[in-house]
Design a protein around this motif. Structure first.
Motif: not given
Lengths: 351, 340
Positions: A66, A89, A91-94, A97, B48-49, B95-99, B102, B148, B156
């Motif tokens: 981060f 993790d 599933e940590h999409l960010t 990506n 957090e994700h 701070g996490h990417d848009a999806h 969410y 995204d 879904r």
């Protein structure tokens, strides 16, 4: 053994760096099995990571990752960190990506900078994914994020750059290994929805290559790939008769890419009856494949008759009980009777 | 809102007689309220994700339990808005990417709190922005939706898009007919639906497809008996429901399966009493929360779907849930009603 967060993180980074051209096997060790005199247990490309160490490494990776939001020169660090994050993790999409963005950037830069070897970068990314989804890691092997990441990589960066001398080569060096990754993931986590979803996407994507090809021979060859692929999937299903996902994918393959072979259907039924299998998933497959009607009408009726005869021999049926149970929704029926009833109710004839 | 599992475990001990089985409302309320206080726990960071979805799950559970004020409204709103990107999408956490996922949770939370006015105050044109973000994710060749910019499509996301857009009153931004056609292609011969054409039938995906058809007003397209049959086969001897053949029972399927049955008018095809007992057995009566099955660690995901399942089968004392949205029926009526 005591260690700092930095040490935990660096140990894992070093392991991945040293083995970036291999598929590694990763296991997370419960605290009872933590090594006393080293941070991790390592044997060549196999690594056992104590859970507590992985957590500390994750926390370090998380804060490093981060940081890159504010510091573009930190990109390489963020990239290494994203690997550790996805390991723990998935599933940590960010994080996933970020890796996609980086690969795109590298690809753009590789047009001018010959030092960048894109096929090596893509290969290494695939090996990283291979390692995670084929390792005995419960959640990771079924991760929708990681499986889509794989599809994105294959579909956008790999497939269009592949060149093959023959359909044999395309099948043996790409299609078959990809299916084998799915099989392995399916063995790690039975009924692995997203692994099989990847296989579904991959087959459809391969099919679109037909449109781009101007070589008729190659067009035909693509069609020939589906047949051997279907055979190895069928084989896998027979070895894993309780895997509903495997059977569903086989059904998809039979539907989409080959005229529904009566032969495969009969082979599966032979196997099921011979071994007297009662798996709900196997019978679920049989009932659909028979009822759908792609098998010629006469053969459909023959199969139904065969199932009835099998049921009479295999199960002691009280005539009254059969009449009552044939109309109930929640069944205490044997799986064969259940399938016969379902087929009778839903059968159609496409011919 | 943390998604940390535990510390409790589901499972009522054997010495408790069946007729004493009840819903431990206060324990669940305390459990949900305590989740965000566990920031020191390592797993807090691991979840957090999907933090924003966790907030939606916790908030919905509290509403269904009849405690709509269980979480501090302003703090919830502040957190939701901190996840918003300029393009109208929301990430799981700052701070996490848009999806899509969410973004949907954000809209559901805003609807539940009746906070669309506050959204506009904080972000001028916020409603439109969110709607445009969602609409931009429709695949105009197939009618389905991506999650995204990276293009993963899944029913879904299609369901979520229709859910959120209907709550925002912006369904006209997308091609509903095309979306409906896509759902039709996801229908399988076994009666179920998958995530895409030819994909495996799965109770979760069935819920998304049926609920999307419901929002589009096209439940007429469902073969109710065939689907009802497949869904009713999900009930196991212990009363619990699974999501696919040969899978174990899991309390979250009390929602995905039961709501699907409810939407097609076949809820009576499962044994509600047995299901109720199973769900109640998944509670931790001391520390609150529900686990996927008795004996396992509790978490907020299984908590909301266990409670929602109980609401569907009309368990006494719970607020009525909307089977299409998994939100209080009063909330969806209000949100959708305001737009008329």
């Amino acid at each position: 053994m005591e260690y700092s967060q930095d040490q935990a993180y660096n140990t894992l980074c070093e392991f991945f760096k040293a083995n970036e051209d291999a598929v590694v096997e990763i296991e997370v060790l419960p605290s009872a099995l933590s090594p006393a005199d080293s941070l991790v247990l390592q044997d060549g490309v196999n690594i056992g990571i104590p859970k507590t160490l992985l957590v500390q490494a994750y926390l370090k990776a998380h804060s490093l990752f981060f940081l890159r939001a504010n510091d573009p020169t930190n990109e390489l660090t963020a990239c290494e960190a994203s690997k550790i994050m996805l390991l723990f993790d998935p599933e940590h999409l960010t994080a996933a990506n970020f890796r996609k963005r980086r690969l795109i950037k590298l690809q753009d830069e590789s047009m001018k900078d010959t030092e960048i070897n894109m096929s090596r970068e893509i290969r290494r990314e695939l090996l990283f994914l291979d390692s995670i989804v084929t390792s005995p890691l419960h959640r990771q092997t079924k991760s929708p994020t990681l499986w889509f990441h794989r599809y994105w990589l294959v579909s956008n960066m790999l497939i269009n750059t592949m060149s093959f001398a023959s359909y044999d080569e395309l099948y043996s060096s790409f299609v078959k290994p990809e299916l084998e990754i799915v099989f392995k993931a399916g063995e790690r986590h039975p009924m692995n929805y997203y692994a099989w979803r990847y296989a579904n996407r991959l087959m459809k994507r391969l099919h679109t290559l037909d449109e781009h090809s101007h070589d008729e021979q190659f067009d035909l060859a693509i069609k020939y790939i589906y047949r051997p692929a279907t055979m190895i999937v069928e084989n896998w299903c027979l070895q894993h008769p309780s895997d509903h996902s495997g059977w569903s994918f086989l059904h998809f393959m039979l539907h989409s890419f080959s005229p529904l072979p009566e032969l495969i259907t009969c082979k599966i039924i032979d196997y099921t009856l011979k071994l007297q299998l009662e798996n709900e998933s196997t019978w679920g497959f049989i009932r659909i494949i028979v009822a759908e009607g792609f098998i010629p009408g006469g053969s459909q009726e023959n199969i139904i008759q065969r199932l009835i005869e099998y049921e009479n021999k295999r199960y002691t049926i009280d005539k009254t009980a059969r009449e009552i149970s044939s109309s109930s929704q929640i069944c205490n029926q044997n799986p064969c009777r259940k399938a016969i009833n379902w087929i009778e109710k839903n059968k159609q004839n496409i011919q | 809102m943390s998604l940390v599992s535990g510390p409790g475990r589901g499972g009522i001990t054997d010495d408790r007689l069946p007729h004493e089985l009840r819903l431990f409302v206060d324990k669940h309320v305390c459990y949900i309220q305590s989740l965000d206080t566990r920031k020191d726990e390592l797993e807090y960071w691991l979840t957090e994700h999907l933090r924003l979805s966790g907030l939606y799950w916790g908030l919905t559970a509290l509403h269904l339990l009849g405690r709509p004020d269980g979480l501090p409204r302003n703090e919830v709103l502040d957190f939701v808005m901190s996840c918003m990107h300029d393009n109208g999408g929301f990430g799981a956490a700052p701070g996490h990417d848009a999806h899509m996922l969410y973004t949907i949770s954000a809209v559901q939370i805003l609807a539940t709190l009746d906070a669309f006015g506050e959204l506009e105050e904080r972000v001028g044109g916020g409603r439109q922005k969110i709607g445009q973000y969602i609409a931009s994710l429709q695949d105009t060749t197939t009618g389905t939706f991506a999650g995204d910019e990276w293009g993963e499509t899944d029913t879904r996301f299609l369901y979520g898009a229709l859910n959120a857009l209907s709550l925002l009153g912006l369904l006209d931004l997308v091609n509903i007919n095309q979306a409906v056609e896509h759902i039709q292609e996801c229908a399988n011969f076994d009666g179920g639906y998958g995530t895409s054409p030819g994909a495996e039938s799965h109770a979760g995906q069935i819920f998304t497809c049926v609920a999307a058809l419901s929002i589009a007003g096209r439940l007429d397209l469902v073969d109710r008996d065939k689907l009802g049959g497949w869904l009713s086969e999900r009930q196991l001897k212990n009363g619990g429901l699974n999501g696919r053949p040969e899978k174990k029972e899991d309390v979250c399927y009390s929602w995905w399966v039961a709501s699907s049955l409810a939407m097609i008018g076949r809820l009576h095809w499962i044994d509600a009493e047995k299901l109720t007992k199973f769900i109640l057995n998944c509670q931790d009566p001391e520390l609150g929360g529900f686990a996927d099955r008795p004996g396992n660690m509790v978490d907020v995901f299984h908590t909301v779907f266990g409670i929602a399942g109980l609401s569907l089968v009309k368990y006494a004392g719970l607020v009525e849930v909307d089977p299409v949205y998994c939100m209080p029926l009063a909330v969806t009526k209000r949100a959708l009603g305001k737009l008329k």
